[in-house]
Design a protein around this motif. Structure first.
Motif, mmCIF file in Angstrom:
data_model
loop_
_atom_site.group_PDB
_atom_site.id
_atom_site.type_symbol
_atom_site.label_atom_id
_atom_site.label_comp_id
_atom_site.label_asym_id
_atom_site.label_seq_id
_atom_site.Cartn_x
_atom_site.Cartn_y
_atom_site.Cartn_z
ATOM 1 N N GLN A 150 0.819 -1.201 0.000
ATOM 2 C CA GLN A 150 0.000 0.000 0.000
ATOM 3 C C GLN A 150 0.859 1.258 0.000
ATOM 4 N N ALA A 151 1.868 1.269 0.865
ATOM 5 C CA ALA A 151 2.766 2.427 0.966
ATOM 6 C C ALA A 151 4.182 1.952 0.673
ATOM 7 N N PRO A 152 4.745 2.288 -0.473
ATOM 8 C CA PRO A 152 6.079 1.809 -0.814
ATOM 9 C C PRO A 152 7.125 2.323 0.173
ATOM 10 N N PRO A 153 8.107 1.498 0.505
ATOM 11 C CA PRO A 153 9.143 1.932 1.436
ATOM 12 C C PRO A 153 9.958 3.069 0.845
ATOM 13 N N SER A 154 10.407 3.957 1.672
ATOM 14 C CA SER A 154 11.170 5.098 1.205
ATOM 15 C C SER A 154 12.649 4.759 1.155
ATOM 16 N N MET A 155 13.428 5.753 0.741
ATOM 17 C CA MET A 155 14.870 5.610 0.719
ATOM 18 C C MET A 155 15.414 5.237 2.092
ATOM 19 N N ARG A 156 14.763 5.747 3.122
ATOM 20 C CA ARG A 156 15.219 5.462 4.482
ATOM 21 C C ARG A 156 15.162 3.970 4.797
ATOM 22 N N THR A 157 14.221 3.256 4.176
ATOM 23 C CA THR A 157 14.104 1.823 4.429
ATOM 24 C C THR A 157 15.363 1.097 3.983
ATOM 25 N N ALA A 158 15.802 1.363 2.760
ATOM 26 C CA ALA A 158 17.007 0.710 2.249
ATOM 27 C C ALA A 158 18.238 1.120 3.051
ATOM 28 N N ILE A 159 18.302 2.382 3.448
ATOM 29 C CA ILE A 159 19.451 2.847 4.233
ATOM 30 C C ILE A 159 19.485 2.154 5.586
ATOM 31 N N LEU A 160 18.320 1.987 6.213
ATOM 32 C CA LEU A 160 18.279 1.339 7.523
ATOM 33 C C LEU A 160 18.705 -0.120 7.419
ATOM 34 N N VAL A 161 18.224 -0.819 6.394
ATOM 35 C CA VAL A 161 18.645 -2.209 6.197
ATOM 36 C C VAL A 161 20.156 -2.276 6.032
ATOM 37 N N ALA A 162 20.706 -1.358 5.248
ATOM 38 C CA ALA A 162 22.153 -1.349 5.002
ATOM 39 C C ALA A 162 22.946 -1.059 6.272
ATOM 40 N N ARG A 163 22.476 -0.123 7.067
ATOM 41 C CA ARG A 163 23.194 0.202 8.301
ATOM 42 C C ARG A 163 23.194 -0.964 9.276
ATOM 43 N N LEU A 164 22.106 -1.711 9.315
ATOM 44 C CA LEU A 164 22.032 -2.866 10.205
ATOM 45 C C LEU A 164 22.882 -4.029 9.678
ATOM 46 N N ALA A 165 23.022 -4.103 8.366
ATOM 47 C CA ALA A 165 23.801 -5.186 7.766
ATOM 48 C C ALA A 165 25.298 -4.886 7.750
ATOM 49 N N ALA A 166 25.674 -3.613 7.840
ATOM 50 C CA ALA A 166 27.083 -3.224 7.706
ATOM 51 C C ALA A 166 28.010 -3.898 8.715
ATOM 52 N N PRO A 167 27.674 -3.959 10.010
ATOM 53 C CA PRO A 167 28.595 -4.623 10.944
ATOM 54 C C PRO A 167 28.831 -6.096 10.618
ATOM 55 N N LEU A 168 27.773 -6.788 10.179
ATOM 56 C CA LEU A 168 27.923 -8.189 9.822
ATOM 57 C C LEU A 168 28.781 -8.340 8.565
ATOM 58 N N ARG A 169 28.598 -7.441 7.624
ATOM 59 C CA ARG A 169 29.389 -7.484 6.401
ATOM 60 C C ARG A 169 30.863 -7.274 6.709
ATOM 61 N N LEU A 170 31.160 -6.336 7.568
ATOM 62 C CA LEU A 170 32.549 -6.042 7.918
ATOM 63 C C LEU A 170 33.191 -7.211 8.651
ATOM 64 N N ALA A 171 32.408 -7.902 9.448
ATOM 65 C CA ALA A 171 32.928 -9.051 10.193
ATOM 66 C C ALA A 171 32.938 -10.332 9.367
ATOM 67 N N GLY A 172 32.488 -10.251 8.129
ATOM 68 C CA GLY A 172 32.483 -11.426 7.272
ATOM 69 C C GLY A 172 31.376 -12.406 7.581
ATOM 70 N N ARG A 173 30.284 -11.945 8.190
ATOM 71 C CA ARG A 173 29.224 -12.847 8.609
ATOM 72 C C ARG A 173 27.866 -12.478 8.025
ATOM 73 N N LEU A 174 27.871 -11.732 6.926
ATOM 74 C CA LEU A 174 26.606 -11.324 6.326
ATOM 75 C C LEU A 174 26.188 -12.349 5.285
ATOM 76 N N SER A 175 25.466 -13.347 5.715
ATOM 77 C CA SER A 175 24.929 -14.354 4.804
ATOM 78 C C SER A 175 23.610 -13.864 4.218
ATOM 79 N N ASP A 176 23.127 -14.577 3.191
ATOM 80 C CA ASP A 176 21.830 -14.231 2.617
ATOM 81 C C ASP A 176 20.721 -14.371 3.658
ATOM 82 N N ALA A 177 20.851 -15.383 4.515
ATOM 83 C CA ALA A 177 19.834 -15.595 5.544
ATOM 84 C C ALA A 177 19.805 -14.431 6.531
#
Length: 309
Positions: free
Chosen positions: A246-273
């Protein structure tokens, strides 16, 4: 849990130490074209109004324009409780001074004077000092309050009818500029803008950026590598395209997902799951139907959209 190979222990303890941001603003042909137009209008002395849905970076763009103008910034946010005195200024009290003369002991002479204390408004100070006045979400204030801007945008004069005011009007400094932002009128708490006010400004309507631009912004704001940022953007856009949304996610949605995923990515633990689980939590928080299993399946599907390599 053991540390991933090749990852410095200090960075795992504080992974944000390793995330570098090359600058505050993402720049490409799309963003620079809009910025150049807005800056040109502002330099010409015309009030620039940035309009569009929440989360598109209107305030960030206004701040960047102000930075390019090279003048001090006065910032104000619209609200329903704002009144005319918030734009014009108002009395904040009185200062009473008494002098008692007892030079001759048998004679006592007393003099008393009172001075009205006046507080200048943010707008008045910006006009007098030649600052850039950013009025964020100005349509959240009432049209009656915003009426004070009519003479400011037309004649460059702020008029005060309060007898306590030290100045009946303030004439704008030559370097004074005005930048406004607003959300659509169907947002809660947003009021319609008077036509007389809209006629005194140039309105630039911001739209959702293209997928490559969005990916670049996400990478810059989160510190993620471009490839991971593209995967996150494609995942968010795939949910946005569904009929159930109904309400498409804004740019902030993608940024928030990325910020939460960044620590895992840096530690080498960002799997698809893990990425799917983060995205599902964020999207559900936006009132959207999303589950980690289906999102993980989307991540496993080769990209065929705008961001395909």
């Amino acid at each position: 849990m053991p540390h991933a190979a090749g990852i410095d222990a200090a960075l795992v303890e504080n992974p944000w130490l390793g995330l570098r941001r090359s600058g505050r603003y993402f720049q490409n042909a799309e963003t620079e074209a809009l910025f150049a137009r807005a800056l040109g209008y502002a330099r010409a002395g015309v009030c620039v109004h940035l309009a569009g849905p929440a989360g598109l970076g209107k305030t960030t763009l206004a701040l960047r324009i102000a930075q390019a103008l090279g003048r001090p910034v006065a910032f104000m946010t619209g609200n329903e409780w704002l009144g005319s005195r918030d734009f014009i200024g108002g009395e904040i009290g009185q200062t009473v001074t008494s002098v008692v003369d007892r030079y001759i002991q048998s004679v006592r002479r007393t003099e008393q004077s009172a001075r009205i204390d006046w507080k200048e408004s943010i707008l008045g100070q910006a006009m007098r000092c030649g600052q850039t006045f950013i009025y964020d979400e100005f349509t959240r204030a009432s049209p009656e309050a915003n009426a004070a801007l009519l003479s400011v945008l037309e004649e460059g004069v702020l008029v005060s009818t309060d007898g306590a005011s030290r100045q009946h009007y303030i004439e704008a400094h030559p370097d004074f500029r005005v930048l406004l932002t607003s959300n659509p009128h169907d947002y809660r708490g947003v009021k319609a803008s008077p036509d007389a006010l809209i006629d005194r400004m140039v309105t630039l309507r911001l739209e959702e950026p293209s997928a490559p631009t969005l990916a670049g912004i996400v990478a810059l704001r989160s510190g993620l590598d471009p490839a991971t940022a593209r995967r996150i953007v494609e995942l968010v856009l795939s949910v946005q395209r569904t009929e159930e949304t109904q309400a498409p996610p804004s740019m902030r949605t993608a940024i928030l997902v990325a910020r939460l995923a960044a620590p895992l990515r840096l530690a080498g633990r960002l799997s698809d799951a893990a990425l799917a689980e983060i995205a599902a939590d964020v999207l559900r928080g936006r009132g959207l139907e999303a589950d980690a299993v289906s999102l993980e399946a989307k991540l496993a599907t080769p990209t065929t959209g705008e961001l395909a390599q």
